[in-house]
Design an enzyme around this catalytic site. Sequence first.
Site, PDB file in Angstrom:
ATOM      1  N   GLU A 158     -17.908  38.842   9.044  1.00 34.77           N
ATOM      2  CA  GLU A 158     -16.581  38.436   9.903  1.00 34.77           C
ATOM      3  C   GLU A 158     -15.390  39.189   9.478  1.00 34.77           C
ATOM      4  O   GLU A 158     -14.601  39.814  10.218  1.00 34.77           O
ATOM      5  CB  GLU A 158     -16.368  37.040  10.005  1.00 34.77           C
ATOM      6  CG  GLU A 158     -17.473  35.981  10.403  1.00 34.77           C
ATOM      7  CD  GLU A 158     -17.944  36.499  11.945  1.00 34.77           C
ATOM      8  OE1 GLU A 158     -17.231  37.234  12.710  1.00 34.77           O
ATOM      9  OE2 GLU A 158     -19.175  36.404  12.063  1.00 34.77           O
TER      10      GLU A 158
ATOM     11  N   LEU B 142     -21.818  37.619  18.216  1.00 31.34           N
ATOM     12  CA  LEU B 142     -21.810  37.156  19.540  1.00 31.34           C
ATOM     13  C   LEU B 142     -21.061  38.281  20.230  1.00 31.34           C
ATOM     14  O   LEU B 142     -21.288  38.340  21.433  1.00 31.34           O
ATOM     15  CB  LEU B 142     -20.776  36.101  19.500  1.00 31.34           C
ATOM     16  CG  LEU B 142     -21.358  34.897  18.860  1.00 31.34           C
ATOM     17  CD1 LEU B 142     -20.457  33.736  18.830  1.00 31.34           C
ATOM     18  CD2 LEU B 142     -22.465  34.265  19.611  1.00 31.34           C
TER      19      LEU B 142
ATOM     20  N   HIS C  98     -15.323  42.725  10.658  1.00 36.58           N
ATOM     21  CA  HIS C  98     -14.602  42.691  12.229  1.00 36.58           C
ATOM     22  C   HIS C  98     -13.215  42.580  12.009  1.00 36.58           C
ATOM     23  O   HIS C  98     -12.777  43.394  12.764  1.00 36.58           O
ATOM     24  CB  HIS C  98     -14.998  41.209  12.797  1.00 36.58           C
ATOM     25  CG  HIS C  98     -16.408  41.151  13.643  1.00 36.58           C
ATOM     26  ND1 HIS C  98     -16.640  42.049  14.481  1.00 36.58           N
ATOM     27  CD2 HIS C  98     -17.390  40.282  13.564  1.00 36.58           C
ATOM     28  CE1 HIS C  98     -17.840  41.697  15.094  1.00 36.58           C
ATOM     29  NE2 HIS C  98     -18.349  40.477  14.703  1.00 36.58           N
TER      30      HIS C  98
ATOM     31  N   GLY D  46     -20.566  32.144  13.185  1.00 39.15           N
ATOM     32  CA  GLY D  46     -19.266  32.939  12.676  1.00 39.15           C
ATOM     33  C   GLY D  46     -18.486  33.673  14.099  1.00 39.15           C
ATOM     34  O   GLY D  46     -19.131  33.969  14.896  1.00 39.15           O
TER      35      GLY D  46
HETATM   36 ZN   LIG Z   1     -19.912  39.637  14.716  1.00 42.70          ZN
END
Ligand SMILES: [Zn+2]
Length: 178
Positions: A143, A101, A146, A46
């Site tokens: 996500e 990430l 985020h 993701g």
């Molecule tokens: Zn993330």
Amino acid sequence: MAILDIINVPDPLLKTISKPVDAVTDELRKLMDDMLQTMYIAPGIGLAAIQVGVAKRVIVVDVAEIPENPEEEPIREPKYLVNPEVVWESLEHNVFNEGCLSVPDHYADVERPISVKIRYLDYDGQKREERMEGLLATVVQHEIDHLNGIVFIDYLSKLKRSMIVKKVQKADKEKEDA
Ligand SMILES: [Zn+2]
């Protein structure tokens, strides 16, 4: 397609609240293509636009299983979600060991609703509503966080979070110096 740079904690950009997208244009599709490519190379399951420095409410995910035999081509099941919103969530929660990430090499248990219904615009700008379960539900919630300036380590204790951030900073500095 281009591989984009992924920003890491504690970059203040990751605290940005991303802006809704007005329309799904070719330019936006190009961003989504580049984000997907960047995510596959990383590799991850993701990616939110803010992680490549773009404050738009756009995420890409792909939770398809990676074949055990590395010579086999992975089956790709990309999903592109523009302006995603949680319109329903289950009372039942579960815990996943999450990674990110933007927080490379660190994982922690996070509790979230097991199932959600998400409203979003797809790659073609079509309105959709979809019920998601399991890993997909977890990744999409991670996500969407985020897009609201939240990283999964924000759910951990202050001490744990600052330890992780310091380690990521140290590793990034070592990479720069190398
Ligand atoms: Zn993330």
